[in-house]
Design an enzyme around this catalytic site. Structure first.
Site, PDB file in Angstrom:
ATOM      1  N   GLY A  82       0.578  -1.203  -0.029  1.00  0.00           N
ATOM      2  CA  GLY A  82       0.159   0.121  -0.031  1.00  0.00           C
ATOM      3  C   GLY A  82       0.864   1.193   0.011  1.00  0.00           C
ATOM      4  O   GLY A  82       0.291   2.328  -0.186  1.00  0.00           O
TER       5      GLY A  82
ATOM      6  N   GLY B 198       2.765   2.206  -2.274  1.00  0.00           N
ATOM      7  CA  GLY B 198       2.968   2.919  -3.623  1.00  0.00           C
ATOM      8  C   GLY B 198       3.904   2.504  -4.713  1.00  0.00           C
ATOM      9  O   GLY B 198       4.290   2.894  -5.431  1.00  0.00           O
ATOM     10  N   LYS B 199       4.384   1.082  -4.224  1.00  0.00           N
ATOM     11  CA  LYS B 199       5.405   0.499  -5.254  1.00  0.00           C
ATOM     12  C   LYS B 199       4.935   0.335  -6.363  1.00  0.00           C
ATOM     13  O   LYS B 199       5.557   0.676  -7.585  1.00  0.00           O
ATOM     14  CB  LYS B 199       5.864  -1.070  -4.571  1.00  0.00           C
ATOM     15  N   SER B 200       3.668  -0.109  -6.713  1.00  0.00           N
ATOM     16  CA  SER B 200       3.153  -0.633  -8.125  1.00  0.00           C
ATOM     17  C   SER B 200       3.099   0.805  -8.727  1.00  0.00           C
ATOM     18  O   SER B 200       3.324   0.761  -9.995  1.00  0.00           O
ATOM     19  CB  SER B 200       1.916  -1.177  -8.093  1.00  0.00           C
ATOM     20  N   THR B 201       2.498   1.711  -8.353  1.00  0.00           N
ATOM     21  CA  THR B 201       2.328   3.120  -8.783  1.00  0.00           C
ATOM     22  C   THR B 201       3.337   3.671  -9.229  1.00  0.00           C
ATOM     23  O   THR B 201       3.595   4.237 -10.197  1.00  0.00           O
ATOM     24  CB  THR B 201       1.462   3.942  -7.700  1.00  0.00           C
TER      25      THR B 201
ATOM     26  N   ARG C 202      -6.882  -9.105  -8.198  1.00  0.00           N
ATOM     27  CA  ARG C 202      -7.870  -7.819  -7.842  1.00  0.00           C
ATOM     28  C   ARG C 202      -8.311  -7.352  -9.211  1.00  0.00           C
ATOM     29  O   ARG C 202      -7.882  -7.758 -10.443  1.00  0.00           O
ATOM     30  CB  ARG C 202      -6.858  -6.918  -7.327  1.00  0.00           C
TER      31      ARG C 202
ATOM     32  N   ARG D  82      -7.558   2.209  -1.397  1.00  0.00           N
ATOM     33  CA  ARG D  82      -7.348   1.260  -2.558  1.00  0.00           C
ATOM     34  C   ARG D  82      -8.329   0.386  -2.738  1.00  0.00           C
ATOM     35  O   ARG D  82      -8.838  -0.259  -3.787  1.00  0.00           O
ATOM     36  CB  ARG D  82      -6.015   0.722  -2.461  1.00  0.00           C
TER      37      ARG D  82
ATOM     38  N   ARG E  79      -1.299  -6.877   6.704  1.00  0.00           N
ATOM     39  CA  ARG E  79      -0.431  -5.977   6.058  1.00  0.00           C
ATOM     40  C   ARG E  79       0.338  -4.880   6.879  1.00  0.00           C
ATOM     41  O   ARG E  79       1.314  -4.737   6.749  1.00  0.00           O
ATOM     42  CB  ARG E  79      -1.313  -5.329   4.733  1.00  0.00           C
TER      43      ARG E  79
ATOM     44  N   ASN F 224       7.602   7.970   0.181  1.00  0.00           N
ATOM     45  CA  ASN F 224       6.719   8.303  -0.733  1.00  0.00           C
ATOM     46  C   ASN F 224       5.542   8.741  -0.155  1.00  0.00           C
ATOM     47  O   ASN F 224       4.602   8.421   0.370  1.00  0.00           O
ATOM     48  CB  ASN F 224       6.110   6.868  -1.471  1.00  0.00           C
ATOM     49  N   ASP F 225       5.967  10.238  -0.048  1.00  0.00           N
ATOM     50  CA  ASP F 225       4.827  11.197   0.536  1.00  0.00           C
ATOM     51  C   ASP F 225       4.305  11.898  -0.803  1.00  0.00           C
ATOM     52  O   ASP F 225       3.113  11.437  -1.096  1.00  0.00           O
ATOM     53  CB  ASP F 225       5.540  12.358   1.477  1.00  0.00           C
TER      54      ASP F 225
HETATM   55  P1  ADP Z   1       1.744  -1.074  -3.363  1.00  0.00           P
HETATM   56  O1  ADP Z   1       2.121  -1.531  -4.886  1.00  0.00           O
HETATM   57  O2  ADP Z   1       2.971  -0.529  -2.603  1.00  0.00           O
HETATM   58  O3  ADP Z   1       1.031  -1.925  -2.501  1.00  0.00           O
HETATM   59  P2  ADP Z   1       0.028   0.876  -4.535  1.00  0.00           P
HETATM   60  O4  ADP Z   1       0.848   1.371  -5.883  1.00  0.00           O
HETATM   61  O5  ADP Z   1      -1.144  -0.142  -5.132  1.00  0.00           O
HETATM   62  O6  ADP Z   1       0.905   0.037  -3.266  1.00  0.00           O
HETATM   63  O7  ADP Z   1      -0.504   2.153  -4.051  1.00  0.00           O
HETATM   64  C1  ADP Z   1      -1.449   1.817  -2.855  1.00  0.00           C
HETATM   65  C2  ADP Z   1      -2.507   3.136  -2.870  1.00  0.00           C
HETATM   66  O8  ADP Z   1      -1.949   4.258  -2.605  1.00  0.00           O
HETATM   67  C3  ADP Z   1      -2.869   3.155  -4.503  1.00  0.00           C
HETATM   68  O9  ADP Z   1      -4.495   3.395  -4.459  1.00  0.00           O
HETATM   69  C4  ADP Z   1      -2.284   4.485  -4.936  1.00  0.00           C
HETATM   70  O10 ADP Z   1      -3.056   5.071  -5.691  1.00  0.00           O
HETATM   71  C5  ADP Z   1      -1.901   5.195  -3.628  1.00  0.00           C
HETATM   72  N1  ADP Z   1      -0.819   6.064  -3.874  1.00  0.00           N
HETATM   73  C6  ADP Z   1       0.383   5.611  -4.087  1.00  0.00           C
HETATM   74  N2  ADP Z   1       1.389   6.802  -4.032  1.00  0.00           N
HETATM   75  C7  ADP Z   1       0.743   7.667  -3.185  1.00  0.00           C
HETATM   76  C8  ADP Z   1       1.143   9.041  -2.713  1.00  0.00           C
HETATM   77  N3  ADP Z   1       2.421   9.514  -2.908  1.00  0.00           N
HETATM   78  N4  ADP Z   1       0.140   9.801  -2.022  1.00  0.00           N
HETATM   79  C9  ADP Z   1      -1.117   9.019  -2.171  1.00  0.00           C
HETATM   80  N5  ADP Z   1      -1.573   8.215  -2.530  1.00  0.00           N
HETATM   81  C10 ADP Z   1      -0.577   7.205  -3.014  1.00  0.00           C
HETATM   82  P1  5GP Z   2       0.046  -7.605  -3.045  1.00  0.00           P
HETATM   83  O1  5GP Z   2      -0.736  -8.753  -2.660  1.00  0.00           O
HETATM   84  O2  5GP Z   2      -0.187  -6.374  -2.470  1.00  0.00           O
HETATM   85  O3  5GP Z   2       0.305  -7.822  -4.537  1.00  0.00           O
HETATM   86  O4  5GP Z   2       1.487  -8.094  -2.368  1.00  0.00           O
HETATM   87  C1  5GP Z   2       1.930  -8.051  -1.150  1.00  0.00           C
HETATM   88  C2  5GP Z   2       3.264  -8.201  -0.934  1.00  0.00           C
HETATM   89  O5  5GP Z   2       3.909  -9.448  -1.571  1.00  0.00           O
HETATM   90  C3  5GP Z   2       4.032  -7.037  -1.494  1.00  0.00           C
HETATM   91  O6  5GP Z   2       5.046  -6.470  -0.453  1.00  0.00           O
HETATM   92  C4  5GP Z   2       4.950  -7.426  -2.542  1.00  0.00           C
HETATM   93  O7  5GP Z   2       6.109  -6.861  -2.663  1.00  0.00           O
HETATM   94  C5  5GP Z   2       5.160  -9.021  -2.184  1.00  0.00           C
HETATM   95  N1  5GP Z   2       5.445  -9.747  -3.189  1.00  0.00           N
HETATM   96  C6  5GP Z   2       4.874  -9.966  -4.552  1.00  0.00           C
HETATM   97  N2  5GP Z   2       5.622 -10.825  -5.313  1.00  0.00           N
HETATM   98  C7  5GP Z   2       6.547 -11.153  -4.530  1.00  0.00           C
HETATM   99  C8  5GP Z   2       7.373 -12.505  -4.607  1.00  0.00           C
HETATM  100  O8  5GP Z   2       7.587 -12.984  -5.761  1.00  0.00           O
HETATM  101  N3  5GP Z   2       8.123 -12.755  -3.572  1.00  0.00           N
HETATM  102  C9  5GP Z   2       7.914 -12.259  -2.404  1.00  0.00           C
HETATM  103  N4  5GP Z   2       8.950 -12.613  -1.296  1.00  0.00           N
HETATM  104  N5  5GP Z   2       6.962 -11.077  -1.961  1.00  0.00           N
HETATM  105  C10 5GP Z   2       6.324 -10.780  -3.178  1.00  0.00           C
END
Ligand code: ADP
Ligand code: 5GP
Length: 194
Positions: free
Chosen positions: A14, A16-19, A44, A137, A148, A171-172
């Site tokens: 959560g 913001g890695k994917s973003t 999802r 999200r 989480r 990530n602010d």
């Molecule tokens: P992760 O991949 O780390 O689980 P996501 O990229 O799915 O996280 O981001 C989680 C939520 O936070 C999403 O709804 C995204 O749009 C939002 N988000 C990401 N970066 C920011 C930010 N800098 N400020 C506010 N919301 C953010």
């Molecule tokens: P999400 O369910 O939100 O997609 O992912 C949950 C967590 O699993 C995140 O912290 C993500 O980085 C981690 N994750 C995703 N793929 C892998 C993987 O292949 N190996 C490990 N160890 N963690 C993963």
């Protein structure tokens, strides 16, 4: 392993890695490829099989692990996740820098391999803000949300360990966080063009 160092992105669910990765991959598609992990969690909305993850059953995943097909695997928030050897090879065979989005357990396992990646940790401004993002999200149940957030606390302790990650980005503001990420990758991988 030969070729450029892979890039590992770690940080609480959560944060913001994917973003950030999406932004980066859009601009630097010529240079980077995403390692598609396997998971037993349910897709999802909008997540495509084979793109976000390979969505598999627990039985299939356990069988593949016992066949030695994974570089690392972990249980996170009640589901299995893992990086297959094939996922990394697929990216490397295209001559691209491999990006892994993995949790802290994955980082610990990868540190014991010869993959030698660069490690970036993405940090939330606060746990409260992390909770707000996860809730906004709209992907989590109350149970998975709590799992989480619990995992996030351990992650943040490791992020503070000097030298454990090559770079820690908060990530602010999204654009500021992306700028830090872009600065790092362009310097480390000597990228001159997108
Ligand atoms: P992760 O991949 O780390 O689980 P996501 O990229 O799915 O996280 O981001 C989680 C939520 O936070 C999403 O709804 C995204 O749009 C939002 N988000 C990401 N970066 C920011 C930010 N800098 N400020 C506010 N919301 C953010
Ligand atoms: P999400 O369910 O939100 O997609 O992912 C949950 C967590 O699993 C995140 O912290 C993500 O980085 C981690 N994750 C995703 N793929 C892998 C993987 O292949 N190996 C490990 N160890 N963690 C993963």
């Amino acid at each position: 392993m030969a070729g450029p160092s892979p890039l590992v992105l770690c940080g609480p669910s959560g944060v913001g890695k994917s973003t950030l990765l999406k932004k980066m991959l859009e601009k630097y598609a010529k240079h980077f490829g995403f390692s598609v992990s396997h998971t037993t969690r349910k897709p999802r909305e909008g997540e495509e099989n084979g793109k976000a993850y390979h969505f598999v059953t627990k039985e299939a995943m356990e069988a593949a692990i016992s066949q030695g097909e994974f570089i690392e695997h972990a249980v996170f928030a009640g589901n299995m996740y893992g990086t297959s050897k094939a996922a990394v090879e697929t990216v490397r065979n295209k001559g691209l820098i491999c990006i892994l989005d993995i949790d802290l357990q994955g980082v610990m396992s990868i540190k014991k391999t010869d993959l030698n990646p660069k490690y970036i940790f993405i940090k939330p401004p606060s746990i409260t803000e992390l909770e707000t993002r996860l809730k906004a999200r709209g992907t989590e149940t109350e149970v998975s949300l709590q799992r989480r957030l619990e995992a996030a606390k351990t992650d943040l302790e490791y992020a503070e360990k000097p030298g454990y990650f090559d770079l820690v980005i908060t990530n602010d503001d999204l654009n500021a966080a992306y700028d830090s990420l872009e600065k790092y990758i362009t310097e480390v991988y000597k990228l001159t063009q997108s």
